[in-house]
Design a protein around this motif. Structure first.
Motif, mmCIF file in Angstrom:
data_model
loop_
_atom_site.group_PDB
_atom_site.id
_atom_site.type_symbol
_atom_site.label_atom_id
_atom_site.label_comp_id
_atom_site.label_asym_id
_atom_site.label_seq_id
_atom_site.Cartn_x
_atom_site.Cartn_y
_atom_site.Cartn_z
ATOM 1 N N VAL A 236 0.847 -1.200 0.000
ATOM 2 C CA VAL A 236 0.000 0.000 0.000
ATOM 3 C C VAL A 236 0.878 1.245 0.000
ATOM 4 C CG1 VAL A 236 -1.749 1.287 1.278
ATOM 5 C CG2 VAL A 236 -1.869 -1.211 1.166
ATOM 6 N N PHE A 237 0.496 2.251 -0.807
ATOM 7 C CA PHE A 237 1.230 3.518 -0.830
ATOM 8 C C PHE A 237 0.789 4.361 0.362
ATOM 9 C CE2 PHE A 237 2.518 7.730 -2.258
ATOM 10 C CZ PHE A 237 3.785 7.461 -2.786
ATOM 11 N N LYS A 238 1.760 4.865 1.129
ATOM 12 C CA LYS A 238 1.458 5.534 2.392
ATOM 13 C C LYS A 238 2.176 6.864 2.509
ATOM 14 C CE LYS A 238 0.711 1.182 4.870
ATOM 15 N NZ LYS A 238 1.030 0.385 6.071
ATOM 16 N N GLU A 239 1.560 7.752 3.304
ATOM 17 C CA GLU A 239 2.216 8.977 3.776
ATOM 18 C C GLU A 239 2.729 8.699 5.176
ATOM 19 O OE1 GLU A 239 2.740 11.744 2.168
ATOM 20 O OE2 GLU A 239 1.502 11.415 0.373
ATOM 21 N N SER A 240 3.899 9.223 5.500
ATOM 22 C CA SER A 240 4.465 8.926 6.817
ATOM 23 C C SER A 240 5.157 10.153 7.390
ATOM 24 C CB SER A 240 5.471 7.770 6.718
ATOM 25 O OG SER A 240 6.669 8.201 6.089
ATOM 26 N N GLY A 241 5.314 10.123 8.718
ATOM 27 C CA GLY A 241 6.133 11.091 9.447
ATOM 28 C C GLY A 241 7.114 10.326 10.313
ATOM 29 N N TYR A 242 8.331 10.828 10.416
ATOM 30 C CA TYR A 242 9.324 10.127 11.223
ATOM 31 C C TYR A 242 10.104 11.119 12.066
ATOM 32 C CZ TYR A 242 12.811 11.728 7.821
ATOM 33 O OH TYR A 242 13.610 12.504 7.038
ATOM 34 N N TYR A 243 10.693 10.611 13.162
ATOM 35 C CA TYR A 243 11.509 11.437 14.060
ATOM 36 C C TYR A 243 12.582 10.536 14.670
ATOM 37 C CZ TYR A 243 12.862 14.597 17.828
ATOM 38 O OH TYR A 243 13.574 15.416 18.666
ATOM 39 N N THR A 244 13.843 10.990 14.627
ATOM 40 C CA THR A 244 14.969 10.233 15.166
ATOM 41 C C THR A 244 15.461 10.883 16.451
ATOM 42 O OG1 THR A 244 15.653 9.566 12.952
ATOM 43 C CG2 THR A 244 17.278 9.338 14.718
ATOM 44 N N SER A 245 15.501 10.125 17.528
ATOM 45 C CA SER A 245 15.994 10.619 18.812
ATOM 46 C C SER A 245 17.502 10.825 18.754
ATOM 47 C CB SER A 245 15.642 9.633 19.928
ATOM 48 O OG SER A 245 16.380 9.929 21.089
ATOM 49 N N GLN A 246 17.949 11.965 19.226
ATOM 50 C CA GLN A 246 19.389 12.231 19.294
ATOM 51 C C GLN A 246 20.036 11.511 20.468
ATOM 52 O OE1 GLN A 246 20.896 13.966 16.769
ATOM 53 N NE2 GLN A 246 18.808 13.848 15.947
ATOM 54 N N ALA A 247 19.217 11.080 21.449
ATOM 55 C CA ALA A 247 19.773 10.415 22.629
ATOM 56 C C ALA A 247 19.982 8.933 22.391
ATOM 57 C CB ALA A 247 18.839 10.633 23.826
ATOM 58 N N THR A 248 18.969 8.239 21.852
ATOM 59 C CA THR A 248 19.048 6.782 21.668
ATOM 60 C C THR A 248 19.225 6.382 20.217
ATOM 61 O OG1 THR A 248 16.647 6.601 21.448
ATOM 62 C CG2 THR A 248 17.575 6.462 23.680
ATOM 63 N N HIS A 249 19.109 7.340 19.270
ATOM 64 C CA HIS A 249 19.189 7.080 17.819
ATOM 65 C C HIS A 249 18.090 6.125 17.339
ATOM 66 C CE1 HIS A 249 22.945 9.254 17.827
ATOM 67 N NE2 HIS A 249 23.403 8.456 18.780
ATOM 68 N N ILE A 250 17.018 6.015 18.130
ATOM 69 C CA ILE A 250 15.859 5.227 17.706
ATOM 70 C C ILE A 250 14.928 6.116 16.897
ATOM 71 C CG2 ILE A 250 13.767 4.065 18.517
ATOM 72 C CD1 ILE A 250 15.383 2.955 20.819
ATOM 73 N N THR A 251 14.476 5.623 15.753
ATOM 74 C CA THR A 251 13.573 6.367 14.878
ATOM 75 C C THR A 251 12.159 5.812 15.014
ATOM 76 O OG1 THR A 251 15.311 6.846 13.281
ATOM 77 C CG2 THR A 251 13.038 7.019 12.502
ATOM 78 N N ALA A 252 11.190 6.712 15.244
ATOM 79 C CA ALA A 252 9.776 6.336 15.236
ATOM 80 C C ALA A 252 9.182 6.761 13.899
ATOM 81 C CB ALA A 252 9.030 6.997 16.390
ATOM 82 N N LEU A 253 8.544 5.817 13.218
ATOM 83 C CA LEU A 253 7.899 6.068 11.923
ATOM 84 C C LEU A 253 6.416 5.762 12.062
ATOM 85 C CD1 LEU A 253 8.135 6.492 8.738
ATOM 86 C CD2 LEU A 253 8.266 4.009 8.627
ATOM 87 N N VAL A 254 5.563 6.766 11.756
ATOM 88 C CA VAL A 254 4.111 6.590 11.804
ATOM 89 C C VAL A 254 3.573 6.846 10.404
ATOM 90 C CG1 VAL A 254 1.956 7.326 12.866
ATOM 91 C CG2 VAL A 254 4.064 7.361 14.200
ATOM 92 N N ALA A 255 2.800 5.896 9.877
ATOM 93 C CA ALA A 255 2.341 5.989 8.493
ATOM 94 C C ALA A 255 0.862 5.647 8.395
ATOM 95 C CB ALA A 255 3.154 5.046 7.591
#
Length: 610
Positions: A236-255
């Motif tokens: 499925v073609f999706k729109e997403s927003g993402y944010y990468t933590s500078q502390a843990t370098h974990i990226t959260a992606l919500v689509a």
């Protein structure tokens, strides 16, 4: 021709509406991703604290069997009392499992092949390491690990202490957000591996994305933003927003799929389309009549009038406020929606400037937008506040478009809609991201940001800035005596009393650590900052919260360190914090229930009579 113009304008309006909907949804997705990433930071940061304590206990007190049993008891207590930890495990230097709070009968299992064990055995770095995801061999539950190296008293490798965090915690947090349709969450570590995916997909857990266009074109270039993509899992073609933590370098992606966004937009637009269809029918009738009268002497004038009437039909059928402006911003036409958007009758606005009725900030935005249009810009967008008649604040979004027509000269069309709900949603997300959940004070991240900003502002303006660091006296004994829930209640009461004492809207109070509270006091000099600190100390003591082991008072007290940045100092925010921390250390070692200023070492010592 008029019908074609109507359809063209309607299509242009709907395209603009669709683009605005996608833009708003992308902003919401990015803000949601930021909130989830910061929640993950908070969970990992909280999980680190008991892990560090257990490491110290192993190093200093693990020689005798009694001490080892005490360690096991502590591990179980920590796991039971922590809202985030799934389990704790202790591995010795050869990788054998000594104790696990998940399964008491798993002692002796060889885990020396685990990546975190190999890393800590080879590296002398004592920093906790986040890793995963892993699947429990018995429960089949997915979890992340947080591990730390153990050394013996001689500095030699002595094993690894491991904490596990259930990935369902992040999925449940994500379910607290509302989306049109089904949204997807992915949490990705710094190496591009998928740590969490919701809806749960076992085949995706641990999958590497470091060769995908998303990883190369988005994550490696920007720490946050939006990225459209076709899902490799469902196509499925999706729109997403993402944010990468500078502390843990974990990226959260919500689509979310474009199909779900489209259906949500259609649902919102149905009523407007019905009105537009009615207006279009009316426009067709008028076009036919104009064609019948084209042979008449006034056909040109009637054509212009029909076009104006056509525009008014479209505008009045729209829930958005549509205005025609001349080159100076004077309203030539105002649609009926002004009654709902501005609470003003359209007839009262025609002939008046767009600056009238707006505050100074809104006037500045309008002035800049009109200047840009005059300089050649074809479209300008501005968002400003307006006060309703009932005193409520509303946020309005206006899109101004330059219009050039051969028959009536030039001008502008302004389309205004109420975006208060979207603005309030964004502000609420920002508030949640900057607030400590337990005390409702600002969190450590927000405090650090404000400390840098206000220190720079104080230096630039030549004004003083006082910083208070406050610590609850013997709080560990309080928790040991009364339990953690009463401890949380105690912290909330102290936080509420602190908030009630400081200046609302000027000062900032934040929970900096477990029982440590920091307060920023802009504009207060050394003496005024010390007075504020002593007032807080007295008001907290006046609560008389029972604390039998905090002698000689037998109730909860606090010690406070004060540091002030004067107009003659140019030190950094870190240096100011260090001075406040040193003052707090002196207060804790000077009998407690005390305020000590770093500059003058003035102290208010509470005695039994106080």
């Amino acid at each position: 021709m008029c019908a074609a113009m109507f359809v063209g304008l309607a299509v242009w309006s709907e395209i603009s509406s669709w683009q605005a909907q996608v833009s708003r949804m992308n902003s919401y997705l990015e803000q949601t991703a930021k909130a989830i990433a910061q929640h993950a930071d908070d969970v990992i940061e909280v999980a680190k604290q008991p892990l560090v304590g257990l490491v110290l206990q192993v190093r200093n007190n693990s020689d005798t069997m009694l001490q080892k049993l005490e360690l096991v008891r502590t591990m179980r207590d920590v796991t039971r009392n922590s809202p985030y930890l799934r389990s704790l495990a202790y591995l010795n230097a050869d990788g054998r499992l000594i104790e696990s709070t998940t399964n008491a009968f798993s002692a002796g299992v060889d885990l020396s092949d685990r990546a975190y064990f190999i890393h800590h055995r080879q590296s002398e770095d004592f920093s906790p390491r986040a890793d995963g995801p892993f699947k429990g061999p018995v429960t089949n539950e997915w979890f992340m690990t947080l591990s730390q190296r153990l050394n013996d008293r001689n500095g030699h490798f002595a094993g690894v202490m491991v904490a596990t965090i259930d990935v369902r915690m992040f999925i449940n947090f994500f379910k607290g957000f509302s989306f049109p349709g089904q949204a997807t969450l992915a949490m990705i570590d710094g190496d591009g591996r998928i740590l969490v995916r919701s809806p749960m997909d076992y085949s995706a857990m641990g999958m590497s994305l470091n060769q995908t266009p998303f990883y190369r074109d988005a994550l490696l270039k920007k720490s946050s933003g939006n990225y459209p993509y076709r899902s490799p899992f469902d196509g499925v073609f999706k729109e997403s927003g993402y944010y990468t933590s500078q502390a843990t370098h974990i990226t959260a992606l919500v689509a979310i799929s474009q199909k779900d966004i489209l259906w949500y937009w259609i649902k919102l637009s149905k009523t407007r389309w019905l009105f537009s269809l009615a207006a279009m029918c009316a426009a067709v009738v008028m076009t036919l009549r104009l064609m019948h009268n084209m042979a008449m002497a006034r056909r040109d004038q009637m054509l212009i009038a029909a076009r104006d009437a056509e525009f008014q039909l479209i505008a009045n059928a729209s829930s958005d406020l549509i205005e025609k402006l001349d080159d100076n911003g004077i309203r030539e036409y105002v649609s009926a929606a002004s009654q709902s958007v501005l609470e003003i009758d359209p007839g009262e606005l025609v002939g008046k400037s767009v600056f009238e009725g707006n505050d100074a900030e809104a006037k500045q935005y309008w002035s800049e937008a009109l200047a840009n249009i005059a300089a050649g810009s074809s479209i300008e967008r501005l968002i400003f506040r307006r006060t309703k008649k009932n005193g409520e604040k509303a946020w309005l979004e206006t899109v101004i478009t330059r219009v050039r027509r051969f028959d009536v000269g030039s001008g502008m069309v302004a389309i205004t809609r109420d975006v208060t709900s979207q603005r309030l949603l964004q502000e609420e997300l920002d508030r949640l991201a900057n607030t400590d959940e337990l005390t409702q004070l600002s969190n450590k991240r927000h405090f650090n940001t404000q400390l840098r900003l206000r220190t720079a502002e104080a230096r630039a303006n030549g004004t003083p800035l006082s910083l208070l660091l406050m610590d609850v006296d013997r709080f560990k004994l309080f928790n040991d005596t009364y339990g953690h829930l009463p401890g949380d209640t105690c912290l909330r009461r102290i936080a509420a009393e602190t908030s009630a004492t400081i200046r609302h809207g000027t000062d900032l109070a934040a929970r900096y650590g477990g029982e440590e509270i920091a307060v920023l006091l802009p504009g207060l000099n050394e003496e005024e900052g010390w007075d504020m600190a002593d007032t807080i100390r007295q008001r907290i003591a006046a609560l008389e919260i029972e604390h039998a082991k905090n002698l000689p008072w037998a109730y909860v007290t606090v010690s406070i360190g004060v540091a002030t940045l004067t107009v003659h100092q140019h030190e950094s925010d870190e240096a100011l914090f260090v001075r406040a921390d040193q003052a707090l250390y002196k207060a804790k070692n000077s009998g407690r229930n005390t305020v000590i200023g770093n500059e003058s070492n003035l102290a208010a010592q509470t005695n039994s009579a106080a």
